[in-house]
Design a protein around this motif. Structure first.
Motif, PDB file in Angstrom:
ATOM      1  N   ALA A  34      79.667  28.581  22.300  1.00 34.57           N
ATOM      2  CA  ALA A  34      78.313  28.399  22.837  1.00 34.57           C
ATOM      3  C   ALA A  34      78.317  28.156  24.348  1.00 34.57           C
ATOM      4  CB  ALA A  34      77.616  27.246  22.126  1.00 34.57           C
ATOM      5  N   SER A  35      79.448  27.718  24.880  1.00 27.84           N
ATOM      6  CA  SER A  35      79.544  27.457  26.315  1.00 27.84           C
ATOM      7  C   SER A  35      80.286  28.562  27.065  1.00 27.84           C
ATOM      8  CB  SER A  35      80.234  26.113  26.557  1.00 27.84           C
ATOM      9  OG  SER A  35      79.442  25.071  26.047  1.00 27.84           O
ATOM     10  N   CYS A  36      80.531  29.670  26.394  1.00 27.93           N
ATOM     11  CA  CYS A  36      81.231  30.799  27.009  1.00 27.93           C
ATOM     12  C   CYS A  36      80.254  31.956  27.229  1.00 27.93           C
ATOM     13  CB  CYS A  36      82.376  31.264  26.100  1.00 27.93           C
ATOM     14  SG  CYS A  36      83.702  30.042  25.931  1.00 27.93           S
ATOM     15  N   ILE A  37      80.570  32.806  28.195  1.00 27.51           N
ATOM     16  CA  ILE A  37      79.703  33.955  28.447  1.00 27.51           C
ATOM     17  C   ILE A  37      79.930  35.054  27.426  1.00 27.51           C
ATOM     18  CG2 ILE A  37      79.459  33.444  30.909  1.00 27.51           C
ATOM     19  CD1 ILE A  37      81.435  35.787  31.436  1.00 27.51           C
ATOM     20  N   GLY A  38      81.031  34.981  26.681  1.00 34.12           N
ATOM     21  CA  GLY A  38      81.323  35.961  25.654  1.00 34.12           C
ATOM     22  C   GLY A  38      82.615  35.649  24.944  1.00 34.12           C
ATOM     23  N   VAL A  39      82.881  36.431  23.906  1.00 32.16           N
ATOM     24  CA  VAL A  39      84.090  36.273  23.096  1.00 32.16           C
ATOM     25  C   VAL A  39      84.735  37.644  22.927  1.00 32.16           C
ATOM     26  CG1 VAL A  39      85.025  35.560  20.854  1.00 32.16           C
ATOM     27  CG2 VAL A  39      83.045  34.369  21.815  1.00 32.16           C
TER      28      VAL A  39
END
Length: 152
Positions: A125-130
């Motif tokens: 949720a705190s990342c710009i992507g996976v």
């Protein structure tokens, strides 16, 4: 040309990428990443300064994330290993440091149906992507995504 410092951050049991369970994680190592980036990014690879850090302990990873903020790191490609699925402390740190981060996995965590815990991420949720499932190429894709994000 401006250089963007990108931190490649690896969590527990990732100090032996390329040797550890190659049937799951592949045979390419972190030493191969520079060449992979050069091939996949061409001239854009020259605008990146990579820094690597690996730790088996949660506290050392949090300390390095906080230092990344202080050092003005432009982006983080972060494979937190098992901490992805269990560490509220890492998730909390990512939520406040305000450094763009891409969550990285060598394997496709959603295909690991034998271990449902591995299919969840507390830090996502705190990342710009996976990016998951492409072996060492997952890191190269994450660096490219970070560079695109930073350039916007």
């Amino acid at each position: 040309m401006e250089k963007h410092k990108i931190l490649i951050l690896n969590g527990p049991n990732l100090g032996h990428i390329g040797k550890r369970q190659p049937e799951i994680y592949g045979t390419e190592s972190m030493e191969d990443l520079g060449d992979i980036l050069a091939k996949s990014m061409g001239d854009r690879a020259e605008s990146i300064e990579l820094e690597y850090f690996q730790a088996n302990s949660e506290g050392a990873l949090i300390d390095r994330l906080e230092k990344a903020r202080e050092d003005g790191v432009a982006g983080i490609a972060f494979n937190a290993g098992a901490y992805t699925h269990t560490s509220l402390a890492i998730a909390d740190c990512l939520a406040w440091i305000e450094v763009p981060c891409v969550e990285v996995h060598l394997s496709n965590i959603w295909a690991r149906t034998d271990q449902p815990l591995r299919q969840q991420s507390l830090m996502g949720a705190s990342c710009i992507g996976v990016i998951a499932g492409f072996g060492i190429m997952s890191y190269a894709m994450a660096v490219q995504a970070l560079l695109d994000h930073i350039s916007r």
